[in-house]
Design an enzyme around this catalytic site. Structure first.
Site, mmCIF file in Angstrom:
data_model
loop_
_atom_site.group_PDB
_atom_site.id
_atom_site.type_symbol
_atom_site.label_atom_id
_atom_site.label_comp_id
_atom_site.label_asym_id
_atom_site.label_seq_id
_atom_site.Cartn_x
_atom_site.Cartn_y
_atom_site.Cartn_z
ATOM 1 N N SER A 123 9.564 -39.391 -20.280
ATOM 2 C CA SER A 123 8.458 -38.342 -20.228
ATOM 3 C C SER A 123 7.954 -38.563 -18.629
ATOM 4 O O SER A 123 7.112 -40.037 -19.103
ATOM 5 C CB SER A 123 7.669 -37.969 -21.148
ATOM 6 N N TYR A 147 2.396 -39.227 -29.486
ATOM 7 C CA TYR A 147 3.996 -38.909 -28.490
ATOM 8 C C TYR A 147 4.533 -39.884 -27.088
ATOM 9 O O TYR A 147 6.294 -40.103 -27.764
ATOM 10 C CB TYR A 147 4.152 -37.282 -28.515
ATOM 11 N N LYS A 151 8.235 -42.508 -26.485
ATOM 12 C CA LYS A 151 8.964 -42.132 -25.611
ATOM 13 C C LYS A 151 8.552 -43.522 -24.714
ATOM 14 O O LYS A 151 10.422 -44.543 -24.366
ATOM 15 C CB LYS A 151 8.662 -41.231 -24.338
ATOM 16 N N TYR A 175 11.281 -36.498 -17.390
ATOM 17 C CA TYR A 175 9.996 -35.312 -16.818
ATOM 18 C C TYR A 175 9.061 -35.190 -16.922
ATOM 19 O O TYR A 175 8.401 -34.973 -17.648
ATOM 20 C CB TYR A 175 10.801 -34.037 -18.223
ATOM 21 N N ARG A 288 -9.970 -31.172 -21.265
ATOM 22 C CA ARG A 288 -8.790 -31.168 -22.291
ATOM 23 C C ARG A 288 -8.853 -33.057 -21.925
ATOM 24 O O ARG A 288 -8.401 -33.204 -21.299
ATOM 25 C CB ARG A 288 -7.835 -30.404 -21.975
HETATM 26 N N1 UFG Z 1 -3.353 -26.424 -19.057
HETATM 27 C C1 UFG Z 1 -5.619 -25.370 -18.682
HETATM 28 N N2 UFG Z 1 -4.972 -24.002 -19.602
HETATM 29 C C2 UFG Z 1 -4.354 -24.471 -21.024
HETATM 30 C C3 UFG Z 1 -3.151 -24.967 -20.653
HETATM 31 C C4 UFG Z 1 -3.240 -26.357 -20.414
HETATM 32 O O1 UFG Z 1 -5.547 -25.482 -18.228
HETATM 33 O O2 UFG Z 1 -4.523 -23.621 -21.944
HETATM 34 C C5 UFG Z 1 -3.753 -27.627 -17.893
HETATM 35 C C6 UFG Z 1 -3.931 -28.918 -18.410
HETATM 36 O O3 UFG Z 1 -4.916 -29.244 -18.136
HETATM 37 C C7 UFG Z 1 -3.052 -29.563 -17.409
HETATM 38 C C8 UFG Z 1 -1.937 -28.516 -17.004
HETATM 39 O O4 UFG Z 1 -2.577 -27.073 -17.193
HETATM 40 O O5 UFG Z 1 -3.955 -29.768 -16.514
HETATM 41 C C9 UFG Z 1 -0.132 -28.844 -17.537
HETATM 42 O O6 UFG Z 1 -0.356 -28.735 -18.377
HETATM 43 P P1 UFG Z 1 0.203 -29.039 -20.243
HETATM 44 O O7 UFG Z 1 -0.420 -28.990 -21.377
HETATM 45 O O8 UFG Z 1 1.310 -27.637 -19.542
HETATM 46 O O9 UFG Z 1 1.054 -30.160 -19.715
HETATM 47 P P2 UFG Z 1 0.434 -31.713 -19.119
HETATM 48 O O10 UFG Z 1 0.978 -32.079 -18.170
HETATM 49 O O11 UFG Z 1 -0.545 -31.802 -19.804
HETATM 50 O O12 UFG Z 1 1.413 -32.031 -20.492
HETATM 51 C C10 UFG Z 1 3.114 -32.233 -20.435
HETATM 52 C C11 UFG Z 1 3.800 -32.125 -21.272
HETATM 53 C C12 UFG Z 1 3.852 -34.087 -21.539
HETATM 54 C C13 UFG Z 1 4.378 -34.750 -21.334
HETATM 55 C C14 UFG Z 1 3.553 -34.478 -19.533
HETATM 56 C C15 UFG Z 1 4.061 -35.270 -18.315
HETATM 57 O O13 UFG Z 1 3.363 -31.296 -22.153
HETATM 58 O O14 UFG Z 1 5.105 -33.049 -23.276
HETATM 59 O O15 UFG Z 1 2.917 -33.017 -19.643
HETATM 60 O O16 UFG Z 1 3.560 -35.784 -17.921
HETATM 61 F F1 UFG Z 1 3.941 -35.960 -22.176
#
Ligand code: UFG
Length: 332
Positions: A123, A147, A151, A175, A288
């Site tokens: 990841s 988590y 990785k 990814y 967050r």
């Molecule tokens: N976000 C929101 N509202 C939500 C969910 C997410 O505003 O309800 C925002 C987050 O703050 C972030 C973006 O959308 O800016 C993406 O968030 P995600 O939770 O979809 O994904 P992340 O980038 O936080 O994490 C993902 C995977 C992880 C991995 C990571 C690697 O979920 O498993 O990418 O960069 F580790």
């Protein structure tokens, strides 16, 4: 024959389809703890081929060994693992146990049975807060949750195994943010409970299951203040695995699987609304904890070495994600 662990999961099932479509024979091992046996039926329906499936937990070494004994394996693509960031903070032991032991078991059996090819689901989280665009030669930095640490640890373990067993051919695929669904609309991401990730949250707001999206912060140093991510269509990601498998050679090879393009949360919401003609109510809330402002890939290494490049657009991702969600709803 390629063993696909976690082959009924979101990324695993799409990769299983790509592998079969490109002429590989596969076996799936999945404990269905976060997936459904019906997904394998859909994989068979889409490909028109039957796929042997073993319901096992890959931390169960004896069960896993029976697969190695009974099949002439050429390689393993290891997807099986826990992946909920928040849950990993609450229950780190569960995450370390499952994600590390499964990887150790597979690597151990690969060495024992001379199965040389090992593709590992890593990841972008292993880059920690390195600045984007992220390149594969950057030093791994601490991640913000167990988590992510699993990785990074598995990557290190596989490096050490490669040094001791130089005949092994190991691919570490980092990814970025996989979204979207198979173009048939028959498989996609269907998380249990309230989604943690952005796209499944958006599709559930679109379907009326959830009221509105909370956008976590609009004061980041980005184009519109919301977080920027490298969203990649899951079908492109799946093809990246096949390319990595087919280009393997001795040693450890690391590749980013992303598009190389950053898209903000707000840009994704707007694209979704436009493509699908649905309004997504949202509100801006606090950041967050643990989120980065920007995370996107440098994808030149994968293009150069694997001859692979993501092709689908943000619009494709939004359309396919919604198409899948609609299908899912209509079955409920
Ligand atoms: N976000 C929101 N509202 C939500 C969910 C997410 O505003 O309800 C925002 C987050 O703050 C972030 C973006 O959308 O800016 C993406 O968030 P995600 O939770 O979809 O994904 P992340 O980038 O936080 O994490 C993902 C995977 C992880 C991995 C990571 C690697 O979920 O498993 O990418 O960069 F580790």
């Amino acid at each position: 024959m390629i063993l696909v662990t976690g082959g009924a999961g979101y990324i695993g099932s799409h990769t299983a389809i790509s592998l079969v479509e490109l002429g590989h024979s596969i076996i799936i091992a999945d404990d269905f703890s976060n997936s459904k046996p019906e997904t394998v039926e859909v994989v068979q329906k889409i490909t028109g081929k039957s796929v042997a499936t073993h319901r096992i937990d890959v931390t169960d070494r004896d069960a896993l060994e029976r697969i190695f004994q009974n099949h002439q394996l050429e390689g393993v693509i290891h997807f099986a693992g826990y992946k909920a960031v928040g849950e990993s903070v609450i229950d780190p032991i569960k995450y370390y146990k499952n994600n590390i032991i499964s990887t150790l078991n597979i690597a151990d059996l690969c060495v024992k049975y001379n199965v040389l090819k090992f593709v590992f689901s890593s990841s972008a989280t292993v880059y920690g807060d390195n600045a984007s665009p992220l390149t594969e030669n950057m030093m791994l930095l601490p991640t913000t949750n167990p988590y992510g640490e699993t990785k990074a640890m598995c990557e290190r373990i596989l490096h050490d195994i490669s040094i001791a067993n130089p005949q092994m051919q190991i691919s570490l695929l980092r990814y970025f943010n996989p979204v979207g669904a198979h173009e048939s609309g028959l498989i996609g991401e269907n998380p249990n409970g309230i989604p943690n990730n952005l796209m499944p949250y958006i599709t559930q707001v679109a379907s009326g299951t959830l009221k509105k999206l909370s956008i976590f912060g609009n004061d980041y140093p980005t184009i519109d203040g919301t977080g920027v991510r490298d969203f990649i269509h899951v079908e492109d990601l799946a093809k990246g695995h096949v390319a990595a498998l087919e280009h393997l050679s001795e040693g450890v090879h690391i590749h980013n699987l992303g598009t190389g393009k950053g898209t903000s949360v707000l840009q994704l919401v707007k694209a979704f609304e436009k493509v699908n003609q649905i309004e997504i109510p949202y509100e801006i809330v606090e950041r967050r904890p643990g989120d980065l402002a920007k995370c996107y890939a440098d994808v030149s290494k994968a293009e150069r070495e694997l001859g692979w490049k993501a092709e689908k657009t943000i619009e494709d991702m939004c359309r396919d994600a919604w198409n899948f969600e609609k299908n899912l709803k209509s079955k409920m």
